[in-house]
Design a protein around this motif. Structure first.
Motif, PDB file in Angstrom:
ATOM      1  N   ALA A 117      -8.304   0.645   6.519  1.00 44.44           N
ATOM      2  CA  ALA A 117      -9.618   1.311   6.468  1.00 44.44           C
ATOM      3  C   ALA A 117      -9.928   1.981   7.802  1.00 44.44           C
ATOM      4  CB  ALA A 117     -10.701   0.300   6.109  1.00 44.44           C
ATOM      5  N   GLN A 118      -9.604   1.304   8.897  1.00 48.82           N
ATOM      6  CA  GLN A 118      -9.842   1.884  10.218  1.00 48.82           C
ATOM      7  C   GLN A 118      -8.939   3.089  10.456  1.00 48.82           C
ATOM      8  OE1 GLN A 118     -12.235   1.074  12.444  1.00 48.82           O
ATOM      9  NE2 GLN A 118     -12.993  -0.292  10.827  1.00 48.82           N
ATOM     10  N   LEU A 119      -7.680   2.975  10.063  1.00 51.81           N
ATOM     11  CA  LEU A 119      -6.744   4.096  10.244  1.00 51.81           C
ATOM     12  C   LEU A 119      -7.168   5.308   9.415  1.00 51.81           C
ATOM     13  CD1 LEU A 119      -3.337   2.158  10.147  1.00 51.81           C
ATOM     14  CD2 LEU A 119      -4.343   3.323  12.122  1.00 51.81           C
ATOM     15  N   ALA A 120      -7.672   5.043   8.196  1.00 50.20           N
ATOM     16  CA  ALA A 120      -8.073   6.144   7.321  1.00 50.20           C
ATOM     17  C   ALA A 120      -9.264   6.910   7.894  1.00 50.20           C
ATOM     18  CB  ALA A 120      -8.417   5.604   5.940  1.00 50.20           C
ATOM     19  N   LYS A 121     -10.067   6.239   8.734  1.00 48.22           N
ATOM     20  CA  LYS A 121     -11.225   6.898   9.352  1.00 48.22           C
ATOM     21  C   LYS A 121     -10.809   7.738  10.559  1.00 48.22           C
ATOM     22  CE  LYS A 121     -14.538   3.262   8.141  1.00 48.22           C
ATOM     23  NZ  LYS A 121     -15.377   2.163   8.701  1.00 48.22           N
ATOM     24  N   LEU A 153      -4.005   7.275   2.849  1.00 49.35           N
ATOM     25  CA  LEU A 153      -3.608   6.542   1.649  1.00 49.35           C
ATOM     26  C   LEU A 153      -3.304   7.536   0.539  1.00 49.35           C
ATOM     27  CD1 LEU A 153      -6.274   3.738   1.886  1.00 49.35           C
ATOM     28  CD2 LEU A 153      -3.808   3.359   2.043  1.00 49.35           C
ATOM     29  N   THR A 154      -2.370   7.189  -0.339  1.00 44.02           N
ATOM     30  CA  THR A 154      -1.998   8.106  -1.413  1.00 44.02           C
ATOM     31  C   THR A 154      -2.086   7.406  -2.767  1.00 44.02           C
ATOM     32  OG1 THR A 154       0.362   7.578  -1.343  1.00 44.02           O
ATOM     33  CG2 THR A 154      -0.403   9.324   0.130  1.00 44.02           C
ATOM     34  N   GLY A 155      -2.178   8.220  -3.818  1.00 38.26           N
ATOM     35  CA  GLY A 155      -2.150   7.702  -5.187  1.00 38.26           C
ATOM     36  C   GLY A 155      -3.226   6.667  -5.447  1.00 38.26           C
ATOM     37  N   ILE A 156      -2.874   5.636  -6.204  1.00 39.12           N
ATOM     38  CA  ILE A 156      -3.816   4.593  -6.595  1.00 39.12           C
ATOM     39  C   ILE A 156      -4.358   3.837  -5.386  1.00 39.12           C
ATOM     40  CG2 ILE A 156      -1.961   2.927  -6.952  1.00 39.12           C
ATOM     41  CD1 ILE A 156      -3.576   1.675  -9.163  1.00 39.12           C
ATOM     42  N   GLN A 178      -4.952  -6.845   6.361  1.00 35.97           N
ATOM     43  CA  GLN A 178      -4.175  -5.610   6.444  1.00 35.97           C
ATOM     44  C   GLN A 178      -5.015  -4.413   5.992  1.00 35.97           C
ATOM     45  OE1 GLN A 178      -1.563  -6.924   8.390  1.00 35.97           O
ATOM     46  NE2 GLN A 178      -0.403  -5.358   7.333  1.00 35.97           N
ATOM     47  N   TRP A 179      -5.794  -4.628   4.936  1.00 31.87           N
ATOM     48  CA  TRP A 179      -6.594  -3.522   4.399  1.00 31.87           C
ATOM     49  C   TRP A 179      -7.749  -3.137   5.320  1.00 31.87           C
ATOM     50  CZ3 TRP A 179      -5.911  -0.013   0.581  1.00 31.87           C
ATOM     51  CH2 TRP A 179      -4.739  -0.166  -0.154  1.00 31.87           C
ATOM     52  N   GLU A 180      -8.222  -4.093   6.109  1.00 36.35           N
ATOM     53  CA  GLU A 180      -9.222  -3.738   7.127  1.00 36.35           C
ATOM     54  C   GLU A 180      -8.613  -2.775   8.138  1.00 36.35           C
ATOM     55  OE1 GLU A 180     -10.739  -7.330   8.815  1.00 36.35           O
ATOM     56  OE2 GLU A 180     -11.465  -8.103   6.895  1.00 36.35           O
ATOM     57  N   THR A 181      -7.341  -3.002   8.477  1.00 35.03           N
ATOM     58  CA  THR A 181      -6.642  -2.091   9.387  1.00 35.03           C
ATOM     59  C   THR A 181      -6.471  -0.720   8.746  1.00 35.03           C
ATOM     60  OG1 THR A 181      -5.444  -3.937  10.383  1.00 35.03           O
ATOM     61  CG2 THR A 181      -4.503  -1.743  10.698  1.00 35.03           C
ATOM     62  N   PRO A 203       0.823  -1.214   0.000  1.00 30.39           N
ATOM     63  CA  PRO A 203       0.000   0.000   0.000  1.00 30.39           C
ATOM     64  C   PRO A 203       0.851   1.254   0.000  1.00 30.39           C
ATOM     65  CG  PRO A 203       0.136  -0.889   2.205  1.00 30.39           C
ATOM     66  CD  PRO A 203       0.867  -1.867   1.313  1.00 30.39           C
ATOM     67  N   LEU A 204       0.356   2.287  -0.640  1.00 27.94           N
ATOM     68  CA  LEU A 204       1.017   3.596  -0.608  1.00 27.94           C
ATOM     69  C   LEU A 204       0.284   4.465   0.402  1.00 27.94           C
ATOM     70  CD1 LEU A 204       1.419   4.203  -4.463  1.00 27.94           C
ATOM     71  CD2 LEU A 204       3.099   3.256  -2.869  1.00 27.94           C
ATOM     72  N   TYR A 205       1.009   4.928   1.418  1.00 31.70           N
ATOM     73  CA  TYR A 205       0.375   5.795   2.412  1.00 31.70           C
ATOM     74  C   TYR A 205       1.403   6.720   3.041  1.00 31.70           C
ATOM     75  CZ  TYR A 205       2.062   2.395   5.967  1.00 31.70           C
ATOM     76  OH  TYR A 205       2.832   1.578   6.753  1.00 31.70           O
ATOM     77  N   GLU A 206       0.911   7.692   3.773  1.00 33.74           N
ATOM     78  CA  GLU A 206       1.780   8.546   4.583  1.00 33.74           C
ATOM     79  C   GLU A 206       1.111   8.777   5.932  1.00 33.74           C
ATOM     80  OE1 GLU A 206       2.358  12.198   2.453  1.00 33.74           O
ATOM     81  OE2 GLU A 206       0.237  12.712   2.445  1.00 33.74           O
ATOM     82  N   ILE A 207       1.910   8.976   6.943  1.00 34.73           N
ATOM     83  CA  ILE A 207       1.427   9.285   8.287  1.00 34.73           C
ATOM     84  C   ILE A 207       2.096  10.592   8.684  1.00 34.73           C
ATOM     85  CG2 ILE A 207       1.186   8.499  10.671  1.00 34.73           C
ATOM     86  CD1 ILE A 207       1.577   5.631   9.624  1.00 34.73           C
TER      87      ILE A 207
END
Length: 298
Positions: A292-296, A243-246, A287-290, A232-236
């Motif tokens: 999704a929670q972080l993005a919220k 999440l970033t980009g695609i 991992q993507w469920e995690t 995954p592409l992301y930044e914190i």
């Protein structure tokens, strides 16, 4: 986002390196030095970069660089950053450019200490998912199911999540990136440079010999890692996950390609069974469920 026309023409990764054909991380290094400009001091622990840029006298990097022992990259960068601060130099960027072995395994104690102290430098881990320079041995960043010379039947453990370990240090900026999306990486480096303290970027970079892939497939396979959700592409940024980009679109599971598409085109995964691929797919989905929670969470 920066357009390709805005990328500087100046080159600091010079022609004629000793890199293997199709080397993934050299794409990232070229972009990193364009993003940070000429006022950079690089620190390089033992690894592929040590050889690629310095078979004396044929040096192929256009900025000052210090080769250092495996475990000492972050502590060396801390010392250089302190010296620059003492001199009142606020323009020079200290950049650690380290592989996954020198980061996830051997170098993590010095990196953790520098993060805890808030030392001021950028740390980039180029992750080719094994100790490639010394013979393709397993590292903590080697993924589940991958062949290495020390995991002949495929690694049975999952990849160590170093970006999230660094995020737990509450440093100002953590990001993942891929050599298949160089502008995303470029923009994240530019952003990292604006912060004081330790900034950590984790760059996914295929290695044709170690991954047993054709040399002209490096970018294509790096892109598949992102499209399948394995990378995954992301930044914190100051604790806020984004999440970033695609990858922003891949929260929808239906838009992620099956991990099998990524696995089947690499020789290092040839021993994986159908059940192994199901295990890996389940891990990716969790991992993507995690994410999704972080993005919220704001």
């Amino acid at each position: 986002m920066t357009s390709i026309r805005e990328i500087p023409r100046e080159e600091y990764l010079l022609p004629g390196t000793a890199a293997c054909p199709g080397c993934g991380f050299t794409i990232g290094l070229r972009m990193a030095l364009k993003a940070l400009g000429p006022k950079v001091i690089m620190v390089v622990p033992a690894g592929c970069t040590s050889i690629i840029q310095s078979p004396y006298p044929y040096v192929s990097i256009g900025v000052p660089l210090l080769n250092i022992a495996f475990a000492a990259a972050a502590s060396t960068a801390s010392g250089i950053a302190a010296a620059l601060e003492y001199k009142g130099d606020k323009e020079t960027t200290v950049l650690v450019w380290a592989g996954d072995g020198g980061t996830a395994d051997i170098g993590i104690q010095a990196l953790s200490g520098a993060a805890e102290r808030g030392d001021d430098f950028i740390y980039v881990c180029y992750d080719n998912e094994a100790y490639m320079n010394t013979g393709i041995q397993r590292s903590g960043a080697t993924p589940f199911g991958a062949w290495t010379t020390t995991t002949w039947t495929g690694k049975r453990e999952f990849k160590k999540d170093v970006p999230m370990i660094m995020a737990a240090h509450r440093i100002p900026y953590v990001a993942t990136a891929s050599i298949a999306y160089p502008i995303d990486f470029y923009d994240k480096l530019k952003k990292a440079k604006t912060y004081r303290g330790l900034k950590y970027l984790h760059l996914h970079a295929p290695c044709p010999p170690g991954w047993k892939i054709p040399t002209d497939k490096t970018v294509e396979i790096a892109k598949l890692a992102v499209e399948t959700g394995l990378w995954p592409l992301y930044e914190i940024e100051n604790g806020e996950f984004r999440l970033t980009g695609i990858s922003k679109m891949l929260l929808d599971k239906k838009r992620r390609k099956p991990v099998e598409q990524y696995i089947k085109v690499q020789g290092r995964f040839s021993s994986m069974t159908d059940d192994d691929i199901k295990i890996l797919q389940k891990w990716v989905d969790e991992q993507w469920e995690t994410y999704a929670q972080l993005a919220k969470t704001k």
